[in-house]
Write a protein that holds these residues in place. Structure first.
Motif, PDB file in Angstrom:
ATOM      1  N   UNK A   1     -23.486  -7.271   4.235  1.00 45.19           N
ATOM      2  CA  UNK A   1     -24.003  -6.061   3.593  1.00 45.19           C
ATOM      3  C   UNK A   1     -22.880  -5.064   3.322  1.00 45.19           C
ATOM      4  N   UNK A   2     -21.979  -4.902   4.293  1.00 48.50           N
ATOM      5  CA  UNK A   2     -20.834  -4.009   4.105  1.00 48.50           C
ATOM      6  C   UNK A   2     -19.947  -4.523   2.975  1.00 48.50           C
ATOM      7  N   UNK A   3     -19.694  -5.828   2.979  1.00 50.50           N
ATOM      8  CA  UNK A   3     -18.848  -6.423   1.938  1.00 50.50           C
ATOM      9  C   UNK A   3     -19.467  -6.224   0.563  1.00 50.50           C
ATOM     10  N   UNK A   4     -20.779  -6.411   0.442  1.00 52.24           N
ATOM     11  CA  UNK A   4     -21.464  -6.238  -0.832  1.00 52.24           C
ATOM     12  C   UNK A   4     -21.349  -4.797  -1.319  1.00 52.24           C
ATOM     13  N   UNK A   5     -21.568  -3.844  -0.415  1.00 49.46           N
ATOM     14  CA  UNK A   5     -21.507  -2.434  -0.791  1.00 49.46           C
ATOM     15  C   UNK A   5     -20.114  -2.060  -1.273  1.00 49.46           C
ATOM     16  N   UNK A   6     -19.084  -2.499  -0.574  1.00 51.26           N
ATOM     17  CA  UNK A   6     -17.714  -2.168  -0.966  1.00 51.26           C
ATOM     18  C   UNK A   6     -17.312  -2.891  -2.248  1.00 51.26           C
ATOM     19  N   UNK A   7     -17.822  -4.098  -2.437  1.00 48.44           N
ATOM     20  CA  UNK A   7     -17.558  -4.850  -3.670  1.00 48.44           C
ATOM     21  C   UNK A   7     -18.089  -4.082  -4.876  1.00 48.44           C
ATOM     22  N   UNK A   8     -19.326  -3.616  -4.780  1.00 49.65           N
ATOM     23  CA  UNK A   8     -19.909  -2.843  -5.870  1.00 49.65           C
ATOM     24  C   UNK A   8     -19.171  -1.520  -6.072  1.00 49.65           C
ATOM     25  N   UNK A   9     -18.773  -0.892  -4.974  1.00 60.71           N
ATOM     26  CA  UNK A   9     -18.115   0.411  -5.079  1.00 60.71           C
ATOM     27  C   UNK A   9     -16.807   0.310  -5.854  1.00 60.71           C
ATOM     28  N   UNK A  10     -15.993  -0.684  -5.540  1.00 58.60           N
ATOM     29  CA  UNK A  10     -14.710  -0.779  -6.241  1.00 58.60           C
ATOM     30  C   UNK A  10     -14.887  -1.280  -7.672  1.00 58.60           C
TER      31      UNK A  10
ATOM     32  N   UNK B   1       0.828  -1.199   0.000  1.00 59.00           N
ATOM     33  CA  UNK B   1       0.000   0.000   0.000  1.00 59.00           C
ATOM     34  C   UNK B   1       0.868   1.256   0.000  1.00 59.00           C
ATOM     35  N   UNK B   2       1.918   1.272   0.818  1.00 59.14           N
ATOM     36  CA  UNK B   2       2.807   2.446   0.866  1.00 59.14           C
ATOM     37  C   UNK B   2       3.483   2.678  -0.484  1.00 59.14           C
ATOM     38  N   UNK B   3       3.914   1.586  -1.107  1.00 60.40           N
ATOM     39  CA  UNK B   3       4.579   1.697  -2.405  1.00 60.40           C
ATOM     40  C   UNK B   3       3.615   2.204  -3.471  1.00 60.40           C
ATOM     41  N   UNK B   4       2.387   1.669  -3.468  1.00 54.75           N
ATOM     42  CA  UNK B   4       1.399   2.100  -4.451  1.00 54.75           C
ATOM     43  C   UNK B   4       1.023   3.567  -4.260  1.00 54.75           C
ATOM     44  N   UNK B   5       0.868   3.984  -3.010  1.00 52.20           N
ATOM     45  CA  UNK B   5       0.529   5.382  -2.756  1.00 52.20           C
ATOM     46  C   UNK B   5       1.628   6.312  -3.257  1.00 52.20           C
TER      47      UNK B   5
ATOM     48  N   UNK C   1      -5.198  -0.030  -4.431  1.00 49.85           N
ATOM     49  CA  UNK C   1      -4.702   0.778  -3.311  1.00 49.85           C
ATOM     50  C   UNK C   1      -5.857   1.289  -2.463  1.00 49.85           C
ATOM     51  N   UNK C   2      -6.941   1.702  -3.100  1.00 51.31           N
ATOM     52  CA  UNK C   2      -8.095   2.199  -2.362  1.00 51.31           C
ATOM     53  C   UNK C   2      -8.730   1.086  -1.530  1.00 51.31           C
ATOM     54  N   UNK C   3      -8.828  -0.108  -2.117  1.00 56.49           N
ATOM     55  CA  UNK C   3      -9.376  -1.248  -1.369  1.00 56.49           C
ATOM     56  C   UNK C   3      -8.509  -1.582  -0.165  1.00 56.49           C
ATOM     57  N   UNK C   4      -7.195  -1.650  -0.379  1.00 60.44           N
ATOM     58  CA  UNK C   4      -6.287  -1.993   0.712  1.00 60.44           C
ATOM     59  C   UNK C   4      -6.321  -0.943   1.813  1.00 60.44           C
ATOM     60  N   UNK C   5      -6.446   0.315   1.431  1.00 60.95           N
ATOM     61  CA  UNK C   5      -6.480   1.384   2.432  1.00 60.95           C
ATOM     62  C   UNK C   5      -7.682   1.208   3.351  1.00 60.95           C
ATOM     63  N   UNK C   6      -8.841   0.842   2.766  1.00 57.62           N
ATOM     64  CA  UNK C   6     -10.045   0.648   3.570  1.00 57.62           C
ATOM     65  C   UNK C   6      -9.889  -0.543   4.502  1.00 57.62           C
ATOM     66  N   UNK C   7      -9.393  -1.661   3.953  1.00 62.11           N
ATOM     67  CA  UNK C   7      -9.279  -2.888   4.746  1.00 62.11           C
ATOM     68  C   UNK C   7      -8.240  -2.728   5.856  1.00 62.11           C
ATOM     69  N   UNK C   8      -7.088  -2.160   5.546  1.00 68.31           N
ATOM     70  CA  UNK C   8      -6.047  -2.009   6.555  1.00 68.31           C
ATOM     71  C   UNK C   8      -6.458  -1.021   7.625  1.00 68.31           C
ATOM     72  N   UNK C   9      -7.194   0.009   7.259  1.00 74.09           N
ATOM     73  CA  UNK C   9      -7.680   0.963   8.252  1.00 74.09           C
ATOM     74  C   UNK C   9      -8.650   0.284   9.204  1.00 74.09           C
TER      75      UNK C   9
END
Length: 356
Positions: free
Chosen positions: A187-196, A66-70, A94-102
Motif C-alpha cells: 500500500x505504501x509502495x502504491x501510494x508513493x508510486x502514484x505520487x511521483x 542524491x547529494x549531487x542532484x540536490x 531526487x525526491x524519490x531517492x530522498x524518501x527511500x534513503x531516509x
C-alpha cells in the motif's frame, strides 16, 4: 586499477563539464563547453534512471547521486526551464531517492518486510505482488526516459524504439492500476508510486483515479482488520469498488452510524447491486414527478382534468409508492450492518440498548 561505479562516473563527468563551462571564455569555447555539459547532463539522466528504487538493493553511489542532484537542482533552479525535460526528471528522481534513503536510515521496515494484521505488523514471508509490478513500471519508465535522450525524430528506428518503450510504460502502469496491494508495504509502495508519477506526468486530471485506487485499498485493509480504529473512509463517488462488506455481515459501530458509515456501506455493495437500487430510486422519483402531486394544477407535467390525464397521474402516484416500498426492502436487505438481519436489530442498535 580501482573500478568506478557507473553512477560515480556520471556524477564526476557532469560536475567536470559543469565546472568547465563556468570558466570557458566567451565565444566558440563557451558554446563547445555548453554542448559538452548538456551531453554530460543527458548521461546523468540515463544513469540516474537506470535502476528501480523499490524491491531491489540500490546500486553503489546513490547517496552521492542524491547529494549531487540536490546541489545541481538548487544551483540551476533559476534556469530550470532551459534544462527541461531533464530538470523535471532529475527533480522527481531526487525526491524519490530522498524518501527511500531516509527510510533506509530509520527503524521503519523496508518495502515487503512487514504486512499489517489485526494484531499489528509481523514479518511477511510472501512479498506483495504489487511491489514487483511497481518495480517493472519504474524500469519501463526509466527505459523510456533513456530513449528520449539524444532522440533524433528524423531517425525512424529511434522513433520506433521510443514509441515501443512508451507503450511498455503504459502497459506496466496499467498492470499496477489493475492490482490491489496485499500488505501494508504494498500500500505504501502504491501510494508513493502514484505520487511521483502524478508529480511528473499527471496522467489522471487531479489524480482522482490515483486517490480512488488507494481509497479502495484502504477500505479493503480496514474490512480485513488490518487497521484498527476507523471503520470507514470517504472516497470519491462513482468509482468501481471491490465488495469488502459481505452480505449478512454485522459490524460493531459505536453509536448511530453517521454519514461516513452510510456512504462506506453503500460503496461496499457490488456495482450491479448499486445499479439495481439506483434504478428503483430513479424510477420512484420520476413517477412522483409524473404524478404531479408536488405541483399546482397549472404546473403539473401531465396537466388537465381529462380522464386520460387523471389516469396517468393516478397510476404514476401508485407506481411511486410501490417503488418506495421496493427501495426500502432492497436497501434493508443489502445492508444488514446498518439495518440488521430480517427480524433483528443491527449491532449498533443493540449496543445502545435495543432488543436483538
Amino acid at each position: 586499477m580501482i573500478a568506478v561505479s557507473p553512477l560515480h562516473a556520471a556524477i564526476s563527468a557532469h560536475r567536470a563539464a559543469y565546472d568547465a563551462f563556468q570558466i570557458a571564455p566567451e565565444g566558440e569555447n563557451s558554446e563547445l563547453a555548453n554542448c559538452e555539459m548538456l551531453d554530460a547532463l543527458d548521461a546523468l539522466v540515463v544513469a540516474a534512471c537506470a535502476f528501480p528504487i523499490l524491491g531491489q538493493s540500490l546500486p553503489e553511489g546513490v547517496g552521492a547521486l542524491l547529494a549531487h542532484l540536490q546541489w545541481w537542482l538548487t544551483d540551476e533552479a533559476i534556469n530550470a526551464a532551459d534544462y527541461q525535460p531533464n530538470y523535471g526528471i532529475l527533480l522527481g528522481r531526487a525526491m524519490d531517492l530522498a524518501v527511500v534513503l531516509e527510510r533506509d536510515d530509520s527503524p521503519l521496515p523496508r518495502f515487503g518486510e512487514f504486512k499489517g494484521s489485526a494484531s499489528g505488523a509481523y514479518p511477511s514471508t510472501e512479498p506483495d505482488p504489487i511491489i514487483a509490478a511497481i518495480v517493472a513500471a519504474d524500469m519501463a519508465n526509466a527505459a523510456h526516459t533513456a530513449t528520449l535522450v539524444h532522440l533524433d525524430e528524423d531517425d525512424e528506428e529511434q522513433v520506433e524504439q521510443c514509441n515501443a518503450a512508451a507503450s511498455e510504460t503504459d502497459r506496466t502502469f496499467s498492470v499496477v492500476e489493475g492490482m490491489m496491494p496485499t500488505t501494508v508495504a504494498g500500500l505504501i509502495a502504491l501510494t508513493e508510486f502514484y505520487a511521483r508519477d502524478a508529480k511528473l506526468y499527471d496522467r489522471c486530471s487531479g489524480g482522482s483515479e490515483y486517490l480512488a485506487h488507494v481509497a479502495r485499498a484502504l477500505i479493503a485493509f480496514e474490512s480485513a482488520g488490518r487497521f484498527s480504529g476507523l471503520w470507514t473512509t470517504k472516497i470519491i463517488q462513482q468509482q468501481s469498488l471491490e465488495r469488502v462488506i459481505q452480505p449478512g455481515e454485522n459490524r460493531a459501530v459505536s453509536g448511530v452510524p453517521g454519514q461516513a458509515e452510510v456512504e462506506a456501506a453503500w460503496l461496499a455493495l457490488s456495482a450491479e447491486t448499486r445499479d439495481a437500487i439506483g434504478i428503483i430510486a430513479t424510477d420512484m422519483v420520476f413517477q412522483a414527478f409524473v404524478s404531479g402531486d408536488a405541483f399546482g394544477l397549472k404546473d403539473q407535467p401531465v396537466p388537465g382534468r381529462s380522464k386520460r390525464a387523471q389516469k396517468i397521474r393516478g397510476e404514476a402516484s401508485e407506481a411511486s409508492c410501490r417503488r418506495l416500498t421496493e427501495l426500502h426492502n432492497a436497501i434493508e436487505d443489502e445492508l444488514p450492518a446498518l439495518f440488521g438481519l430480517v427480524g433483528q436489530n443491527p449491532n449498533w442498535a443493540v449496543a445502545m440498548g435495543a432488543k436483538r
